[in-house]
Scaffold this motif. Structure first.
Motif, PDB file in Angstrom:
ATOM      1  N   PRO A  84      11.896 -38.237 -42.055  1.00 48.78           N
ATOM      2  CA  PRO A  84      12.179 -39.165 -41.440  1.00 48.78           C
ATOM      3  C   PRO A  84      13.328 -39.710 -40.367  1.00 48.78           C
ATOM      4  CG  PRO A  84      12.636 -38.744 -43.110  1.00 48.78           C
ATOM      5  CD  PRO A  84      11.795 -37.383 -43.207  1.00 48.78           C
ATOM      6  N   LEU A  85      14.452 -38.155 -40.212  1.00 46.33           N
ATOM      7  CA  LEU A  85      15.381 -38.881 -40.215  1.00 46.33           C
ATOM      8  C   LEU A  85      15.528 -38.174 -38.630  1.00 46.33           C
ATOM      9  CD1 LEU A  85      17.860 -37.744 -42.750  1.00 46.33           C
ATOM     10  CD2 LEU A  85      17.718 -40.319 -42.018  1.00 46.33           C
ATOM     11  N   ALA A  86      14.362 -37.587 -38.302  1.00 43.91           N
ATOM     12  CA  ALA A  86      14.071 -37.134 -36.604  1.00 43.91           C
ATOM     13  C   ALA A  86      14.149 -38.151 -35.997  1.00 43.91           C
ATOM     14  CB  ALA A  86      13.120 -35.839 -36.549  1.00 43.91           C
ATOM     15  N   ARG A  87      14.418 -38.038 -34.525  1.00 47.34           N
ATOM     16  CA  ARG A  87      14.485 -38.951 -33.795  1.00 47.34           C
ATOM     17  C   ARG A  87      12.624 -37.895 -32.811  1.00 47.34           C
ATOM     18  NH1 ARG A  87      20.147 -38.866 -31.130  1.00 47.34           N
ATOM     19  NH2 ARG A  87      19.424 -35.734 -32.274  1.00 47.34           N
ATOM     20  N   ILE A  88      11.627 -38.445 -33.036  1.00 43.61           N
ATOM     21  CA  ILE A  88      10.241 -38.564 -33.086  1.00 43.61           C
ATOM     22  C   ILE A  88      10.571 -39.254 -30.664  1.00 43.61           C
ATOM     23  CG2 ILE A  88       7.683 -37.937 -32.932  1.00 43.61           C
ATOM     24  CD1 ILE A  88       8.611 -38.059 -35.919  1.00 43.61           C
ATOM     25  N   ILE A  89       9.603 -38.215 -29.912  1.00 41.09           N
ATOM     26  CA  ILE A  89       9.454 -38.215 -28.798  1.00 41.09           C
ATOM     27  C   ILE A  89       7.996 -38.384 -28.886  1.00 41.09           C
ATOM     28  CG2 ILE A  89       9.655 -38.609 -26.445  1.00 41.09           C
ATOM     29  CD1 ILE A  89      12.902 -37.924 -26.855  1.00 41.09           C
ATOM     30  N   CYS A  90       7.067 -39.306 -28.492  1.00 46.50           N
ATOM     31  CA  CYS A  90       5.925 -38.784 -27.786  1.00 46.50           C
ATOM     32  C   CYS A  90       5.516 -38.844 -26.709  1.00 46.50           C
ATOM     33  CB  CYS A  90       4.276 -39.415 -28.375  1.00 46.50           C
ATOM     34  SG  CYS A  90       2.801 -39.312 -27.925  1.00 46.50           S
ATOM     35  N   ALA A  91       5.212 -37.856 -25.704  1.00 39.33           N
ATOM     36  CA  ALA A  91       5.210 -37.646 -24.198  1.00 39.33           C
ATOM     37  C   ALA A  91       3.772 -37.769 -23.947  1.00 39.33           C
ATOM     38  CB  ALA A  91       6.613 -36.447 -23.423  1.00 39.33           C
ATOM     39  N   PHE A  92       3.111 -38.487 -23.890  1.00 36.68           N
ATOM     40  CA  PHE A  92       2.306 -39.298 -22.820  1.00 36.68           C
ATOM     41  C   PHE A  92       1.889 -39.282 -21.700  1.00 36.68           C
ATOM     42  CE2 PHE A  92       3.907 -43.558 -23.347  1.00 36.68           C
ATOM     43  CZ  PHE A  92       2.680 -43.838 -21.847  1.00 36.68           C
ATOM     44  N   GLU A  93       0.591 -38.305 -21.165  1.00 35.46           N
ATOM     45  CA  GLU A  93       0.469 -38.537 -19.965  1.00 35.46           C
ATOM     46  C   GLU A  93      -0.490 -39.425 -19.398  1.00 35.46           C
ATOM     47  OE1 GLU A  93       1.572 -36.031 -18.295  1.00 35.46           O
ATOM     48  OE2 GLU A  93       1.849 -34.564 -19.749  1.00 35.46           O
ATOM     49  N   THR A  94      -1.072 -39.358 -18.258  1.00 36.34           N
ATOM     50  CA  THR A  94      -1.813 -40.518 -18.038  1.00 36.34           C
ATOM     51  C   THR A  94      -3.090 -40.815 -18.547  1.00 36.34           C
ATOM     52  OG1 THR A  94      -0.624 -39.460 -15.423  1.00 36.34           O
ATOM     53  CG2 THR A  94      -2.788 -41.094 -15.238  1.00 36.34           C
ATOM     54  N   LEU A  95      -3.919 -40.196 -18.779  1.00 33.53           N
ATOM     55  CA  LEU A  95      -5.074 -40.712 -19.742  1.00 33.53           C
ATOM     56  C   LEU A  95      -4.637 -41.024 -20.690  1.00 33.53           C
ATOM     57  CD1 LEU A  95      -6.977 -36.919 -19.721  1.00 33.53           C
ATOM     58  CD2 LEU A  95      -7.429 -39.828 -18.492  1.00 33.53           C
ATOM     59  N   CYS A  96      -3.567 -41.704 -21.856  1.00 37.18           N
ATOM     60  CA  CYS A  96      -3.058 -42.072 -22.458  1.00 37.18           C
ATOM     61  C   CYS A  96      -2.782 -43.210 -22.291  1.00 37.18           C
ATOM     62  CB  CYS A  96      -1.885 -41.226 -23.697  1.00 37.18           C
ATOM     63  SG  CYS A  96      -2.183 -39.646 -23.272  1.00 37.18           S
ATOM     64  N   LEU A  97      -2.668 -43.768 -21.185  1.00 36.71           N
ATOM     65  CA  LEU A  97      -1.292 -44.800 -19.933  1.00 36.71           C
ATOM     66  C   LEU A  97      -2.294 -46.304 -21.584  1.00 36.71           C
ATOM     67  CD1 LEU A  97      -1.523 -44.880 -16.987  1.00 36.71           C
ATOM     68  CD2 LEU A  97       0.827 -44.820 -18.650  1.00 36.71           C
ATOM     69  N   ALA A  98      -3.466 -46.716 -21.820  1.00 39.37           N
ATOM     70  CA  ALA A  98      -3.697 -47.706 -23.000  1.00 39.37           C
ATOM     71  C   ALA A  98      -3.263 -47.346 -24.665  1.00 39.37           C
ATOM     72  CB  ALA A  98      -5.074 -47.672 -21.931  1.00 39.37           C
ATOM     73  N   ASP A  99      -2.811 -46.288 -24.431  1.00 38.98           N
ATOM     74  CA  ASP A  99      -2.918 -46.250 -26.517  1.00 38.98           C
ATOM     75  C   ASP A  99      -2.506 -47.138 -26.494  1.00 38.98           C
ATOM     76  OD1 ASP A  99      -4.873 -43.849 -25.927  1.00 38.98           O
ATOM     77  OD2 ASP A  99      -3.556 -42.453 -26.608  1.00 38.98           O
ATOM     78  N   GLY A 100      -1.169 -47.629 -26.200  1.00 41.21           N
ATOM     79  CA  GLY A 100      -0.055 -48.861 -26.794  1.00 41.21           C
ATOM     80  C   GLY A 100      -0.848 -49.868 -27.183  1.00 41.21           C
ATOM     81  N   ARG A 101      -1.964 -50.261 -26.461  1.00 45.12           N
ATOM     82  CA  ARG A 101      -2.815 -51.208 -26.399  1.00 45.12           C
ATOM     83  C   ARG A 101      -3.924 -51.313 -27.197  1.00 45.12           C
ATOM     84  NH1 ARG A 101      -1.620 -51.084 -20.892  1.00 45.12           N
ATOM     85  NH2 ARG A 101      -3.663 -50.366 -20.267  1.00 45.12           N
ATOM     86  N   ARG A 102      -4.519 -50.000 -27.285  1.00 43.25           N
ATOM     87  CA  ARG A 102      -5.743 -50.263 -27.461  1.00 43.25           C
ATOM     88  C   ARG A 102      -6.005 -49.337 -29.229  1.00 43.25           C
ATOM     89  NH1 ARG A 102      -9.223 -48.592 -22.472  1.00 43.25           N
ATOM     90  NH2 ARG A 102      -8.849 -50.992 -21.341  1.00 43.25           N
ATOM     91  N   ARG A 103      -4.608 -48.180 -29.275  1.00 48.65           N
ATOM     92  CA  ARG A 103      -4.543 -48.120 -30.413  1.00 48.65           C
ATOM     93  C   ARG A 103      -3.177 -47.716 -30.810  1.00 48.65           C
ATOM     94  NH1 ARG A 103      -7.626 -45.128 -26.676  1.00 48.65           N
ATOM     95  NH2 ARG A 103      -9.151 -43.941 -27.578  1.00 48.65           N
ATOM     96  N   GLU A 104      -3.420 -47.404 -32.571  1.00 46.47           N
ATOM     97  CA  GLU A 104      -1.958 -47.562 -32.828  1.00 46.47           C
ATOM     98  C   GLU A 104      -1.511 -46.555 -33.879  1.00 46.47           C
ATOM     99  OE1 GLU A 104      -2.081 -51.551 -35.291  1.00 46.47           O
ATOM    100  OE2 GLU A 104      -2.640 -52.300 -34.347  1.00 46.47           O
ATOM    101  N   ILE A 105      -1.997 -45.431 -32.908  1.00 45.88           N
ATOM    102  CA  ILE A 105      -1.473 -44.153 -33.653  1.00 45.88           C
ATOM    103  C   ILE A 105       0.214 -43.487 -33.839  1.00 45.88           C
ATOM    104  CG2 ILE A 105      -2.084 -41.018 -33.642  1.00 45.88           C
ATOM    105  CD1 ILE A 105      -4.887 -42.378 -32.588  1.00 45.88           C
ATOM    106  N   TRP A 106       0.882 -43.866 -32.621  1.00 45.24           N
ATOM    107  CA  TRP A 106       2.249 -43.249 -32.891  1.00 45.24           C
ATOM    108  C   TRP A 106       2.321 -45.350 -32.390  1.00 45.24           C
ATOM    109  CZ3 TRP A 106       3.846 -38.821 -32.834  1.00 45.24           C
ATOM    110  CH2 TRP A 106       3.535 -37.639 -32.567  1.00 45.24           C
ATOM    111  N   PRO A 107       3.948 -45.220 -33.297  1.00 39.31           N
ATOM    112  CA  PRO A 107       4.276 -46.282 -32.885  1.00 39.31           C
ATOM    113  C   PRO A 107       4.999 -46.506 -31.515  1.00 39.31           C
ATOM    114  CG  PRO A 107       5.357 -44.953 -35.063  1.00 39.31           C
ATOM    115  CD  PRO A 107       3.902 -44.134 -34.106  1.00 39.31           C
TER     116      PRO A 107
END
Length: 125
Positions: A84-107
Motif C-alpha cells: 500500500p505504501l509503494a509507488r507502483i508504475i505500470c510501464a505499458f507497451e504500444t499494444l496496450c495504449l487503449a487499456d486505459g479506456r477499455r479496461r480498468e485493470i491498472w489505475p
C-alpha cells in the motif's frame, strides 16, 4: 528554546530506494540500474513478486505490460493491497495504449507509456 528537527536531509537522501522490476526487459533493467539512487531486484512475473516479497520490501515497483490482459485483475489488486505504501508504475507497451479506456485493470494514475518511464522515474525518485 528547543528546536524541532524533522530529519537529517543528507542521511535520508543517501539511502537507496528499494525497487522491484516485474517482467524483465533489458532496456527497462538498464534504465533502473543506471540510477544510483535505486537498489533493484528483478522478478520474472507478477506472481513471483507476490509470492516472495513482503510488504515493506519495496518502495518502488515497476511492472512492464507487453500486451493487453497480461495480468489478471486479481493479481493487480493483490499487488496494490500487499504494497500500500509503494509507488507502483505500470510501464505499458504500444499494444496496450487503449487499456486505459477499455479496461480498468491498472489505475490510470500508475500507468505510463514505456517511452515515458525515464521521466516518470525522475519524478518518483
Amino acid at each position: 528554546m528547543a528546536r524541532l528537527r524533522l530529519h537529517e536531509a543528507a542521511e535520508y537522501e543517501a539511502r537507496p530506494i528499494r525497487a522491484a522490476l516485474v517482467e524483465r526487459q533489458p532496456e527497462l533493467l538498464d534504465i533502473l540500474e543506471a540510477d544510483a539512487r535505486l537498489q533493484v531486484s528483478s522478478f520474472s512475473g507478477l506472481p513471483a513478486l507476490l509470492e516472495t516479497a513482503q510488504q515493506p520490501d519495496f518502495e518502488l515497483i515497476v511492472v512492464r505490460q507487453s500486451y493487453p490482459d497480461q495480468f489478471p485483475p486479481a493479481d493487480v489488486e493483490r499487488l496494490i493491497v500487499r504494497f500500500p505504501l509503494a509507488r507502483i508504475i505500470c510501464a505499458f507497451e504500444t499494444l496496450c495504449l487503449a487499456d486505459g479506456r477499455r479496461r480498468e485493470i491498472w489505475p490510470l494514475a500508475v500507468r505510463v507509456p514505456s517511452w515515458g518511464l525515464p521521466e516518470r522515474l525522475e519524478r518518483e525518485v
